[in-house]
Scaffold this motif. Structure first.
Motif, short mmCIF file in Angstrom:
data_model
loop_
_atom_site.label_atom_id
_atom_site.label_comp_id
_atom_site.label_asym_id
_atom_site.label_seq_id
_atom_site.Cartn_x
_atom_site.Cartn_y
_atom_site.Cartn_z
N SER A 1 -30.47 -13.16 -19.00
CA SER A 1 -30.66 -11.77 -18.58
C SER A 1 -31.07 -10.88 -19.75
O SER A 1 -31.91 -9.99 -19.61
CB SER A 1 -29.38 -11.23 -17.93
N GLN A 2 -30.48 -11.12 -20.93
CA GLN A 2 -30.83 -10.34 -22.11
C GLN A 2 -32.26 -10.64 -22.57
O GLN A 2 -32.97 -9.77 -23.06
CB GLN A 2 -29.85 -10.65 -23.25
N GLY A 3 -32.67 -11.88 -22.37
CA GLY A 3 -34.00 -12.29 -22.79
C GLY A 3 -35.12 -11.67 -21.99
O GLY A 3 -36.27 -11.63 -22.44
N ARG A 4 -34.83 -11.17 -20.79
CA ARG A 4 -35.87 -10.61 -19.94
C ARG A 4 -36.59 -9.42 -20.58
O ARG A 4 -37.75 -9.16 -20.28
CB ARG A 4 -35.28 -10.19 -18.58
N GLU A 5 -35.91 -8.72 -21.47
CA GLU A 5 -36.52 -7.54 -22.08
C GLU A 5 -37.44 -7.89 -23.25
O GLU A 5 -38.22 -7.04 -23.70
CB GLU A 5 -35.43 -6.57 -22.57
N ILE A 6 -37.36 -9.12 -23.75
CA ILE A 6 -38.10 -9.45 -24.97
C ILE A 6 -39.60 -9.40 -24.75
O ILE A 6 -40.34 -8.78 -25.52
CB ILE A 6 -37.67 -10.84 -25.49
N ARG A 7 -40.10 -10.05 -23.70
CA ARG A 7 -41.54 -10.04 -23.43
C ARG A 7 -42.00 -8.67 -22.94
O ARG A 7 -43.18 -8.36 -22.97
CB ARG A 7 -41.90 -11.11 -22.40
N ARG A 8 -41.07 -7.87 -22.47
CA ARG A 8 -41.43 -6.53 -21.99
C ARG A 8 -41.48 -5.51 -23.12
O ARG A 8 -42.26 -4.57 -23.08
CB ARG A 8 -40.39 -6.06 -20.96
N VAL B 1 -40.72 -6.28 -26.84
CA VAL B 1 -40.73 -6.71 -28.24
C VAL B 1 -42.05 -7.36 -28.61
O VAL B 1 -42.87 -6.78 -29.30
CB VAL B 1 -39.55 -7.66 -28.54
N VAL B 2 -42.24 -8.59 -28.17
CA VAL B 2 -43.46 -9.33 -28.48
C VAL B 2 -43.95 -10.03 -27.23
O VAL B 2 -43.16 -10.43 -26.37
CB VAL B 2 -43.24 -10.36 -29.60
N LEU B 3 -45.25 -10.20 -27.15
CA LEU B 3 -45.83 -10.84 -25.97
C LEU B 3 -46.12 -12.30 -26.20
O LEU B 3 -45.97 -13.12 -25.29
CB LEU B 3 -47.11 -10.10 -25.58
N TYR B 4 -46.54 -12.66 -27.40
CA TYR B 4 -46.95 -14.03 -27.67
C TYR B 4 -46.12 -14.70 -28.77
O TYR B 4 -45.87 -15.90 -28.71
CB TYR B 4 -48.43 -14.06 -28.08
N THR B 5 -45.72 -13.95 -29.77
CA THR B 5 -45.06 -14.53 -30.93
C THR B 5 -43.71 -15.13 -30.56
O THR B 5 -42.96 -14.57 -29.76
CB THR B 5 -44.84 -13.45 -32.01
N SER B 6 -43.39 -16.29 -31.15
CA SER B 6 -42.11 -16.93 -30.88
C SER B 6 -40.99 -16.21 -31.63
O SER B 6 -41.22 -15.61 -32.69
CB SER B 6 -42.15 -18.40 -31.31
N LEU B 7 -39.78 -16.29 -31.09
CA LEU B 7 -38.63 -15.67 -31.74
C LEU B 7 -38.36 -16.33 -33.08
O LEU B 7 -37.95 -15.67 -34.04
CB LEU B 7 -37.40 -15.79 -30.84
N THR C 1 -37.94 -4.54 -34.06
CA THR C 1 -37.89 -4.10 -32.67
C THR C 1 -36.97 -5.00 -31.85
O THR C 1 -36.22 -4.53 -30.99
CB THR C 1 -39.30 -4.12 -32.05
N LEU C 2 -37.01 -6.31 -32.14
CA LEU C 2 -36.13 -7.25 -31.45
C LEU C 2 -34.66 -6.88 -31.66
O LEU C 2 -33.85 -6.91 -30.73
CB LEU C 2 -36.39 -8.67 -31.95
N MET C 3 -34.31 -6.49 -32.90
CA MET C 3 -32.93 -6.12 -33.19
C MET C 3 -32.53 -4.81 -32.50
O MET C 3 -31.36 -4.57 -32.23
CB MET C 3 -32.73 -5.99 -34.70
N GLN C 4 -33.52 -3.95 -32.24
CA GLN C 4 -33.23 -2.71 -31.52
C GLN C 4 -33.02 -2.99 -30.03
O GLN C 4 -32.18 -2.35 -29.39
CB GLN C 4 -34.37 -1.72 -31.72
N VAL C 5 -33.77 -3.93 -29.50
CA VAL C 5 -33.67 -4.25 -28.07
C VAL C 5 -32.47 -5.15 -27.79
O VAL C 5 -31.79 -5.00 -26.78
CB VAL C 5 -34.98 -4.92 -27.59
N ILE D 1 -47.38 -0.85 -24.28
CA ILE D 1 -48.38 -1.74 -24.87
C ILE D 1 -48.46 -3.04 -24.07
O ILE D 1 -49.54 -3.53 -23.73
CB ILE D 1 -48.04 -2.04 -26.34
N ILE D 2 -47.30 -3.60 -23.78
CA ILE D 2 -47.28 -4.88 -23.07
C ILE D 2 -47.82 -4.72 -21.65
O ILE D 2 -48.52 -5.59 -21.13
CB ILE D 2 -45.84 -5.45 -23.07
N ASN D 3 -47.51 -3.58 -21.03
CA ASN D 3 -48.01 -3.35 -19.67
C ASN D 3 -49.53 -3.25 -19.62
O ASN D 3 -50.14 -3.51 -18.59
CB ASN D 3 -47.38 -2.09 -19.09
#
Length: 384
Positions: A62-69, A71-77, A108-112, A288-290
């Motif tokens: 559930s927490q991971g759902r926000e990452i592609r929205r 943080v990053v679209l293509y880059t791996s964690l 940004t990942l640490m903020q999200v 941006i992602i949208n």
């Protein structure tokens, strides 16, 4: 009973000496009971561990759902984490553009996902890999869900706002893209005029004079879907369809109907500068992602791919992120800040609490009623 009489209730037991194995003989029934009790305890422990593991999995996904929205679209964690580790260990002065992108992504990942940084330090390597696997599972699922949702919604928005002669169907992407006049206009690069028959034919025939790539800003990014060629930044990233896509993704599809005015949500953010700045960051990355999702929904491509013809979505993502985060100087930064404030106001609404001066409050009904009650009490006291 006399002292000389034996106590028949007291029994004496003779311990059987162990055999050559050293084991003291016990009954088969007693051994079976103890074995069953041990197995039941082991089963209960396994069930508790399975329940705890399932709860962790659900939470991470559930927490991971926000990452592609956001943080990053293509880059791996893993790449984001590795870049932060590299900087901490090497303390480099000069970094490449790609390394800067990775580090901005990590921040940004640490903020999200604010708990992730501490968790990575706390867990061993196997548990960390498992956690990241679950986060990525949630991230990829959200991207798939959002893409599918916007595919249907964008068709409805285009039909409602443009009233094309050939209406888009939610379940048909083959009729979209440059073969559809309205979709073609929205996808057309800002430097060309879609109403020009030569431009339209060149794009549709994919001639070398009209290459549609990530090096052009599509018209659907612009406010009122129009562009000033002498000032390409004016109105960029302010389109109605982007606001609708943001609201549909992060609030609800029904909220996307209200894209013209300012948002009516978290006005209290204005009272917390830190929260407001965080909202700006999240709004920026999410919008941006949208953009990628909206372009895909307008296109005639039926399944997701990184490269659509001559258009590279990954490079488009990088170009857009760089616009917001890799600015050439303070003038450009001020414009970016103004754009983020526009987005924050558009999504979260305005706030006027600073205008609630004592004079203004004194004329409002709560204060007026309090004054009236006091007058009535004074009048009653005087009458006595």
């Amino acid at each position: 009973m006399s002292e000389s009489e034996p106590d028949h209730h007291i029994q004496t037991y003779a311990l059987t000496l162990p055999d050559l194995s050293g084991a003291v003989p016990t009954s088969a029934e007693a051994r079976a009971k103890r074995r069953i009790a041990a197995l039941e305890e082991e089963l209960q422990t396994m069930q508790q561990e399975r329940g705890s593991k399932q709860r962790k999995t659900t939470y991470y996904v559930s927490q991971g759902r926000e990452i592609r929205r956001m943080v990053v679209l293509y880059t791996s964690l893993e790449d984001l984490i590795a870049e932060n580790d590299r900087r901490h260990e090497e303390r480099p002065v000069n970094n490449t553009t790609e390394q800067n992108r990775l580090q901005r992504g990590y921040i940004t990942l640490m903020q999200v996902v604010p708990w992730l940084h501490h968790k990575l330090s706390e867990l061993d390597i196997d548990d960390s890999e498992e956690m990241l696997k679950k986060l990525k599972k949630g991230a990829d699922a959200a991207r798939s869900d959002d893409t599918s949702t916007l595919k249907d919604l964008v068709a409805a928005w285009v039909n409602q706002d443009f009233h094309p002669s050939s209406l888009l169907k939610a379940d048909d992407k083959h009729s979209r893209g440059f073969i559809h006049d309205t979709c073609g206009k929205l996808l057309c690069p800002a430097e060309w005029d879609w109403s020009d028959a030569q431009v339209k034919a060149g794009i549709r025939d994919r001639t070398s004079e009209y290459i549609v790539s990530e090096n052009s800003w599509p018209l659907f990014l612009y406010e009122n879907y129009s562009v000033d060629s002498s000032n390409l930044e004016e109105g960029l990233f302010k389109s109605k369809i982007l606001v609708k896509a943001f609201k549909a993704t992060f609030t609800s599809p029904s909220s996307a109907r209200e894209a013209d005015g300012d948002g009516d949500g978290a006005d209290i953010l204005e009272n917390n500068r830190r929260a407001l700045n965080q909202a700006k960051v999240k709004t920026c990355m999410a919008s941006i992602i949208n953009m990628r999702k909206v372009r895909f929904a307008l296109s005639g491509v039926t399944s997701w791919r990184t490269v659509d013809g001559d258009f590279d979505y990954k490079m488009f993502w990088n170009n857009t992120v760089d616009f917001f985060e890799d600015v050439p100087g303070p003038v450009a930064q001020r414009k970016v800040n103004q754009l983020l404030e526009w987005w924050t106001r558009k999504i979260f609404g305005r706030n006027h609490r600073k205008d609630l001066t004592p004079e203004v409050v004194s004329k409002m009904s709560v204060t007026a009623l309090a004054d009236q009650r006091k007058v009535m009490e004074d009048a009653a006291f005087d009458s006595d």
